[in-house]
Design an enzyme around this catalytic site. Structure first.
Site, mmCIF file in Angstrom:
data_model
loop_
_atom_site.group_PDB
_atom_site.id
_atom_site.type_symbol
_atom_site.label_atom_id
_atom_site.label_comp_id
_atom_site.label_asym_id
_atom_site.label_seq_id
_atom_site.Cartn_x
_atom_site.Cartn_y
_atom_site.Cartn_z
ATOM 1 N N PHE A 1 -82.519 -11.288 83.506
ATOM 2 C CA PHE A 1 -82.336 -11.069 82.220
ATOM 3 C C PHE A 1 -80.963 -10.819 81.880
ATOM 4 C CE2 PHE A 1 -81.954 -8.523 78.350
ATOM 5 C CZ PHE A 1 -82.299 -9.236 77.420
ATOM 6 N N ASP B 1 -74.962 -7.987 87.771
ATOM 7 C CA ASP B 1 -75.243 -7.472 86.424
ATOM 8 C C ASP B 1 -75.744 -6.104 86.818
ATOM 9 O OD1 ASP B 1 -76.228 -6.420 83.949
ATOM 10 O OD2 ASP B 1 -76.934 -8.599 83.366
ATOM 11 N N LYS C 1 -75.533 -0.173 78.805
ATOM 12 C CA LYS C 1 -76.539 0.541 78.502
ATOM 13 C C LYS C 1 -76.220 2.086 78.602
ATOM 14 C CE LYS C 1 -80.534 -2.176 78.727
ATOM 15 N NZ LYS C 1 -80.633 -3.358 79.015
HETATM 16 C C1 LIG Z 1 -80.061 -4.699 78.502
HETATM 17 C C2 LIG Z 1 -79.432 -5.793 79.548
HETATM 18 C C3 LIG Z 1 -78.946 -6.614 79.147
HETATM 19 C C4 LIG Z 1 -78.202 -7.073 77.778
HETATM 20 O O1 LIG Z 1 -77.805 -5.776 77.333
HETATM 21 P P1 LIG Z 1 -77.483 -5.545 75.457
HETATM 22 O O2 LIG Z 1 -76.682 -4.558 75.434
HETATM 23 O O3 LIG Z 1 -78.686 -5.594 75.107
HETATM 24 O O4 LIG Z 1 -76.672 -6.835 75.012
HETATM 25 C C5 LIG Z 1 -78.024 -7.428 80.209
HETATM 26 N N1 LIG Z 1 -78.224 -7.323 81.403
HETATM 27 C C6 LIG Z 1 -79.228 -6.429 82.010
HETATM 28 C C7 LIG Z 1 -79.550 -6.415 83.372
HETATM 29 C C8 LIG Z 1 -79.941 -5.541 80.947
HETATM 30 O O5 LIG Z 1 -80.942 -4.700 81.379
#
Ligand SMILES: *Cc1c(COP(=O)(O)O)cnc(C)c1O
Length: 386
Positions: A133, A217, A246
């Site tokens: 994700f 990520d 986050k």
């Molecule tokens: C939450 C998340 C995103 C997206 O972040 P947003 O601030 O909601 O755009 C991307 N990658 C990972 C691994 C995430 O947990």
């Protein structure tokens, strides 16, 4: 005074219905606790999906925001501001040593990473991993190989290849035409699934052979969530670039793409940008967050607390598998529906958690949580699962 019923009606009327909300209206937070509109106290084991990692309204974060908000809130990336530069210096020093691009969210940090990788390779494919994700904007969504999220929004950005997390699949997919491999070291939204370290190692080697960028990520895994400042610190595999967001702003919206020294000249003036990104207030908040999460003593504590939580979960009825790295925890349940468990925990036990699927529950407690709070959360889950 608005009642909860009225608020729900007004919400339904005015907010586009992309969120399936749980029945709670929170008005205040402190540490690992939240309070609802009637003053009832909750234990927060979700922290806004690992955003309030240092706890709600941490005094140092609140003070940094107050001070900066009363001094200067916004100018523009057309000018120099100090909090942004200080934050970038801190991030490069504690990770990859190269330069930083600031954003307002995780998805935007992923977009910046994708653009950087394609600019560096003059096009090229992006290899991503099944179950991953990376966000909801078009580039990030195209990197998120989940049918239910992608299919309604076709056509997507071309040039993405999704592979299962195996060494063979990675070796097969990465070629001279690959711009980047983008992967979460531990998949969060899919229910806390660590990518086997030999797969990350294979990705590292394949990227080196073919001149592609390995991008981690770390939006959910970073900032001490797993008991290391960045998850890769514990894995022995170093990426070329990483995304963070986050927890970075202590609750304020901020994200970043952090690179190593190999990308210094890739983006030129005018190539990419954002009006709000790197603003003084979120950067001041992030500096206060880093003061807390860079502490090695906290990392040790997160590991110990995570082990305690895992051990406790493994004794609960209906719990099958527990997956845990630091205070990033996913577990599977049988003979009950995870969304029902989460709802009952919230309503009956005042414990905030999250279902990532029909049989998977995720816990992301604040890193400052206490032993007693861990034990209390386990008791509350036991009451719902029994
Ligand atoms: C939450 C998340 C995103 C997206 O972040 P947003 O601030 O909601 O755009 C991307 N990658 C990972 C691994 C995430 O947990």
């Amino acid at each position: 005074m608005t009642t909860f019923d009225e608020l729900q009606d007004l919400d339904r009327e005015a907010i586009i219905g992309t969120y399936a909300r749980l029945p709670a209206w929170f008005v205040r937070g402190e540490g690992a606790r939240l309070w609802d509109h009637e003053g009832a106290e909750y234990l927060d084991f979700l922290t806004g999906i690992s955003v309030s990692s240092v706890g709600h309204c941490h005094p140092k974060v609140v003070e940094a925001i107050r001070e900066q908000a009363g001094t200067l809130i916004h100018t523009s990336n057309l000018f120099y501001t100090e909090p942004m530069v200080r934050l970038a210096q801190r991030l490069r020093a504690n990770s990859l040593g190269g330069r930083v691009f600031f954003t307002n969210s995780g998805a935007e940090a992923v977009e910046a990473a994708l653009k950087l990788a394609r600019r560096a390779k003059r096009g090229g494919d992006i290899v991503v991993v099944h179950g991953g994700f990376h966000g909801r904007t078009y580039g990030a969504l195209s990197a998120t190989p989940q049918e239910s999220k992608q299919e309604p929004f076709a056509p997507l950005v071309p040039g993405f290849t999704a592979v299962p997390p195996t060494v063979d699949a990675v070796n097969h997919a990465v070629t001279e035409n690959t711009a980047a491999v983008l992967v979460e070291p531990i998949q969060g939204e899919s229910g806390v699934h660590p990518i086997p370290v030999e797969v990350l190692r294979a990705a590292r080697e394949a990227c080196d052979v073919h001149g592609a960028a390995l991008i981690f990520d770390e939006i959910q895994t970073g900032l001490a969530r797993t008991g290391a400042l960045w998850a890769w610190h514990d894995l022995g595999v170093e990426p070329d670039a990483m995304t963070t967001a986050k927890a970075l702003g202590g609750g304020l919206p901020i994200g970043a793409l952090v690179t190593n020294g190999g990308f210094e000249e890739v983006f030129q003036a005018g190539d990419h940008g954002s009006t709000f990104a790197g603003g003084p207030v979120p950067c001041a908040a992030a500096l206060a967050v880093l003061d807390i999460v860079e502490d090695p003593a906290l990392h040790e504590r997160v590991k110990a607390l995570g082990a305690r939580l895992k051990a406790g979960l493994e004794t609960l009825p209906r719990v099958t598998t527990v997956r845990q790295r630091g205070l990033m925890v996913g577990f599977d349940v049988e003979a009950v529906k995870a969304p029902d468990v989460v709802r009952n925990a919230l309503v009956e036990q005042r414990l905030v958690a999250n279902a990532t699927g029909p049989s998977t529950i995720r816990l992301l407690p604040p890193l400052i949580v206490g032993e007693q709070e861990i034990d209390s959360a386990l008791d509350r889950l036991a009451a719902v699962l029994t």
